[in-house]
Design an enzyme around this catalytic site. Structure first.
Site, PDB file in Angstrom:
ATOM      1  N   LYS A  82     -10.795 -36.018   4.435  1.00 31.08           N
ATOM      2  CA  LYS A  82     -12.068 -35.857   3.729  1.00 31.08           C
ATOM      3  C   LYS A  82     -13.045 -37.000   3.992  1.00 31.08           C
ATOM      4  CE  LYS A  82     -10.323 -32.890   0.025  1.00 31.08           C
ATOM      5  NZ  LYS A  82     -10.259 -32.673  -1.446  1.00 31.08           N
ATOM      6  N   ASP A 119     -15.703 -29.474  -4.537  1.00 30.72           N
ATOM      7  CA  ASP A 119     -14.707 -29.657  -5.600  1.00 30.72           C
ATOM      8  C   ASP A 119     -15.337 -29.714  -6.992  1.00 30.72           C
ATOM      9  OD1 ASP A 119     -12.323 -29.587  -4.198  1.00 30.72           O
ATOM     10  OD2 ASP A 119     -12.334 -31.728  -3.767  1.00 30.72           O
TER      11      ASP A 119
END
Length: 286
Positions: A82, A119
């Site tokens: 990420k 997210d």
């Protein structure tokens, strides 16, 4: 192709015209993201497909370059890439700029790659669907300070939470996470958990085959809402203990669906068929 056409891969098979997306990670073969993506593409009638791409640690930036080279339409990104993909992308969203991490890559028509983080939106969408509530004017205790915790903390602050309490073993990481929540972010201790309205496990503690718990369930009580980002098993030991105490408790399945739905919208320009994606998740977990 328009939604409802016969262009999805389920009816025609993969052709030279099929748009390819996927998920990268290390490991990645366990990921259910491709199943959710493919259910969405089928429901939308799109000639698209999603597949897992194992990418070893340290090669996230190379995956971004490969995305440009072979013309992938998009990628979902999981551990440990990420941070690396956020740095390698051509453009980043405000959320990625703040978090330093991305979980979604979107290809532009000119070949540039934009990094997004879904997210936070996924968590808020799951909370609304599962518990029929929002974080507005509520105190949220976030257990953990990793990538998911950072995204959730920032999203809660932006959505009007009265307080975001970061409970983490490492104080330095907790301070960074709390900083993302601005004036409502606070580094907290386990003893502060009972004062929260919402408690979320934003770690992988409890994921199969692990049976550990992110905090002592005795710190939880009726009137709170408890969420776990883990979805396998569907009920962790921690969630089971909370449910046995009469506490409203929810696993990470809805968050997985909602963050994937945001990715689908980024890639295709169509609103994601959440019901079809949820059904695919239930099928794979049953």
């Amino acid at each position: 192709m328009s939604p409802g056409s016969m262009g999805n891969t389920g009816s025609m098979g993969i052709t030279g015209a099929t748009r390819v997306t996927g998920v990268i990670g290390d490991p990645v073969t366990h990921s259910l993201s491709p199943a959710l993506h493919n259910a969405a593409f089928a429901a939308l009638g799109l000639d698209w497909v999603s597949v897992p791409f194992p990418v070893s640690a340290g090669r996230g930036a190379q995956a971004v370059e490969a995305m440009r080279t072979v013309g992938l339409a998009g990628l979902s990104v999981t551990t440990p890439h990420k941070d690396a993909v956020a740095q390698a992308a051509d453009e980043v969203s405000d959320a990625v700029a703040a978090l330093g991490a991305a979980n979604c890559l979107v290809a532009s028509a000119d070949g540039r790659v934009r990094a997004e983080n879904t997210d936070g939106d996924g968590f808020l969408g799951a909370l609304l669907e599962d518990a029929d509530t929002t974080v507005q004017e509520k105190t949220v205790a976030v257990l953990g300070a990793g990538g998911a915790a950072r995204a959730i903390s920032r999203a809660c602050a932006d959505a009007g939470a009265a307080g975001v309490l970061i409970v983490n073993r490492t104080t330095q990481r907790a301070e960074v996470c709390a900083g993302l929540a601005g004036s409502v972010g606070t580094v907290a201790q386990h003893a502060d958990i009972p004062g929260a309205d919402i408690v979320v496990n934003a770690t992988t503690v409890g994921m199969a085959p692990d049976s550990a718990m992110p905090c002592d369930p005795a710190l939880l009580h009726r009137g709170q809402i408890v969420l776990d980002i883990v979805y396998n098993p569907s009920e962790t030991v921690w969630l089971a203990a909370a449910r046995a105490a009469g506490i409203r408790s929810y696993n990470g399945g809805s968050m997985l669906v909602h963050q994937a739905a945001v990715a689908i919208a980024h890639w295709t320009g169509h609103p994601a068929p959440v019901d079809a994606m949820r059904s695919a998740l239930q099928t794979h977990l049953s």
